[in-house]
Design a protein around this motif. Structure first.
Motif, PDB file in Angstrom:
ATOM      1  N   CYS A  34       0.833  -1.207   0.000  1.00 59.85           N
ATOM      2  CA  CYS A  34       0.000   0.000   0.000  1.00 59.85           C
ATOM      3  C   CYS A  34       0.865   1.255   0.000  1.00 59.85           C
ATOM      4  O   CYS A  34       0.529   2.251  -0.662  1.00 59.85           O
ATOM      5  CB  CYS A  34      -0.951  -0.002   1.190  1.00 59.85           C
ATOM      6  SG  CYS A  34      -2.270  -1.238   1.048  1.00 59.85           S
ATOM      7  N   ALA A  35       1.981   1.204   0.711  1.00 58.78           N
ATOM      8  CA  ALA A  35       2.898   2.339   0.731  1.00 58.78           C
ATOM      9  C   ALA A  35       3.523   2.550  -0.643  1.00 58.78           C
ATOM     10  O   ALA A  35       3.688   3.698  -1.097  1.00 58.78           O
ATOM     11  CB  ALA A  35       3.984   2.125   1.784  1.00 58.78           C
ATOM     12  N   ALA A  88       0.950   4.125  -2.916  1.00 59.42           N
ATOM     13  CA  ALA A  88       0.793   5.545  -2.606  1.00 59.42           C
ATOM     14  C   ALA A  88       1.922   6.366  -3.223  1.00 59.42           C
ATOM     15  O   ALA A  88       1.718   7.491  -3.685  1.00 59.42           O
ATOM     16  CB  ALA A  88       0.754   5.740  -1.093  1.00 59.42           C
ATOM     17  N   GLN A  89       3.114   5.784  -3.248  1.00 61.30           N
ATOM     18  CA  GLN A  89       4.265   6.480  -3.836  1.00 61.30           C
ATOM     19  C   GLN A  89       4.170   6.528  -5.356  1.00 61.30           C
ATOM     20  O   GLN A  89       4.506   7.538  -5.984  1.00 61.30           O
ATOM     21  CB  GLN A  89       5.552   5.781  -3.417  1.00 61.30           C
ATOM     22  CG  GLN A  89       6.833   6.468  -3.898  1.00 61.30           C
ATOM     23  CD  GLN A  89       8.076   5.750  -3.408  1.00 61.30           C
ATOM     24  OE1 GLN A  89       8.079   4.543  -3.195  1.00 61.30           O
ATOM     25  NE2 GLN A  89       9.147   6.504  -3.229  1.00 61.30           N
ATOM     26  N   ARG A 125       1.396   6.375  -7.263  1.00 58.03           N
ATOM     27  CA  ARG A 125       0.237   7.160  -7.697  1.00 58.03           C
ATOM     28  C   ARG A 125      -0.169   6.818  -9.139  1.00 58.03           C
ATOM     29  O   ARG A 125      -0.195   7.678 -10.012  1.00 58.03           O
ATOM     30  CB  ARG A 125       0.513   8.660  -7.564  1.00 58.03           C
ATOM     31  CG  ARG A 125       0.709   9.105  -6.132  1.00 58.03           C
ATOM     32  CD  ARG A 125       0.801  10.617  -6.016  1.00 58.03           C
ATOM     33  NE  ARG A 125       1.974  11.130  -6.706  1.00 58.03           N
ATOM     34  CZ  ARG A 125       1.932  12.094  -7.619  1.00 58.03           C
ATOM     35  NH1 ARG A 125       0.789  12.648  -7.972  1.00 58.03           N
ATOM     36  NH2 ARG A 125       3.051  12.516  -8.193  1.00 58.03           N
ATOM     37  N   ALA A 156      -5.725   1.641  -1.736  1.00 51.79           N
ATOM     38  CA  ALA A 156      -4.543   2.503  -1.734  1.00 51.79           C
ATOM     39  C   ALA A 156      -4.426   3.262  -3.051  1.00 51.79           C
ATOM     40  O   ALA A 156      -4.083   4.459  -3.075  1.00 51.79           O
ATOM     41  CB  ALA A 156      -3.288   1.670  -1.483  1.00 51.79           C
ATOM     42  N   ALA A 157      -4.693   2.578  -4.157  1.00 49.69           N
ATOM     43  CA  ALA A 157      -4.622   3.228  -5.465  1.00 49.69           C
ATOM     44  C   ALA A 157      -5.674   4.324  -5.595  1.00 49.69           C
ATOM     45  O   ALA A 157      -5.398   5.420  -6.100  1.00 49.69           O
ATOM     46  CB  ALA A 157      -4.784   2.199  -6.579  1.00 49.69           C
ATOM     47  N   ARG A 207      -7.105   6.044  -3.175  1.00 50.61           N
ATOM     48  CA  ARG A 207      -6.732   7.174  -2.320  1.00 50.61           C
ATOM     49  C   ARG A 207      -5.586   7.979  -2.922  1.00 50.61           C
ATOM     50  O   ARG A 207      -5.471   9.187  -2.683  1.00 50.61           O
ATOM     51  CB  ARG A 207      -6.346   6.675  -0.925  1.00 50.61           C
ATOM     52  CG  ARG A 207      -7.518   6.110  -0.126  1.00 50.61           C
ATOM     53  CD  ARG A 207      -7.129   5.850   1.317  1.00 50.61           C
ATOM     54  NE  ARG A 207      -6.090   4.827   1.449  1.00 50.61           N
ATOM     55  CZ  ARG A 207      -6.324   3.527   1.525  1.00 50.61           C
ATOM     56  NH1 ARG A 207      -7.576   3.068   1.458  1.00 50.61           N
ATOM     57  NH2 ARG A 207      -5.329   2.672   1.665  1.00 50.61           N
ATOM     58  N   ALA A 208      -4.753   7.306  -3.712  1.00 54.28           N
ATOM     59  CA  ALA A 208      -3.614   7.978  -4.350  1.00 54.28           C
ATOM     60  C   ALA A 208      -4.011   8.688  -5.639  1.00 54.28           C
ATOM     61  O   ALA A 208      -3.163   9.285  -6.300  1.00 54.28           O
ATOM     62  CB  ALA A 208      -2.500   6.975  -4.625  1.00 54.28           C
TER      63      ALA A 208
END
Length: 215
Positions: A52-53, A56-57, A59, A94-95, A97-98
């Motif tokens: 998930c991190a 987020a990076q 994007r 996660a995607a 939210r990014a």
């Protein structure tokens, strides 16, 4: 920012998507690289608890999920659900939210949250949860039995089903055509085609539609 991010690239369909997709537009997130100790261009190798991190990076504009296992391979229903349900939804969330606006996911023919079959019910629950994430465009592919040269441990049941597929496929007509077998290469080609710009909405793609997209 990545144009597209692929998860599940070490599986049968995912590996073919990775091979067909323009390399300069695709990032790949996996637990391991295709060659031990060597991550090729575009590969992001990380433990699952860091995915998930990484998402987020990165994007990504488009998330492509070819994640999937079997209950036999996973070892239990709980382990299967951890991959096919929990991990898929964690990465998708996660995607989203990014800033990802589109997602393409491989599901299964017969997927339904109302199914009495655990496998198909899990797939249906994932589809429902992905809809709730409110991507601008969500493409859900529901192929029948996947055929092709699979890497990794031999799946006896799938191999026997693939051998019988030409005979069983011939008996499936009309609405039952969606249960016919389909080459993983065809599913991968459809995914690549779907990654181009599309209008908003949720789209379900079964065998005939997948073949048309691949052509």
């Amino acid at each position: 920012m990545s144009d597209a991010l692929l998860v599940g690239a070490t599986g049968l369909v995912g590996s073919m998507v990775a091979a067909q997709y323009p390399a300069e537009k695709l990032a790949i997130l996996a637990r391991r690289s295709p060659v031990v100790g060597v991550a090729g261009p575009g590969w992001r190798v990380a433990p699952v608890d860091q995915w998930c991190a990484v998402v987020a990076q990165e994007r990504p504009q488009v998330l492509i999920s070819c994640l999937g296992t079997t209950i036999r391979a996973a070892g239990s229903q709980a382990a299967f659900r951890a991959v096919d349900h929990d991990l898929v939804l964690a990465v998708a969330g996660a995607a989203r939210r990014a800033g990802a606006r589109r997602m393409i996911a491989v599901s299964s023919v017969g997927a339904s949250s109302a199914s009495r079959n655990f496998y198909l019910r899990t797939k249906g629950e994932v589809e429902d949860a992905l809809r709730a994430l409110d991507f601008d465009c969500l493409d859900l592919l529901r192929p029948g039995l996947l055929t092709g040269d699979r890497q990794g441990p031999l799946r006896i049941g799938e191999r026997l089903a693939a051998i019988a597929a030409p005979f069983t496929d011939a008996a499936l007509h009309g609405g039952l055509r969606r249960y016919r077998s389909i080459p993983a290469q065809t599913v991968a080609a459809a995914i690549v085609a779907l990654s181009s710009e599309r209008g908003p909405g949720v789209y379900i793609h079964e065998n005939d539609d997948i073949r048309a997209l691949a052509d």
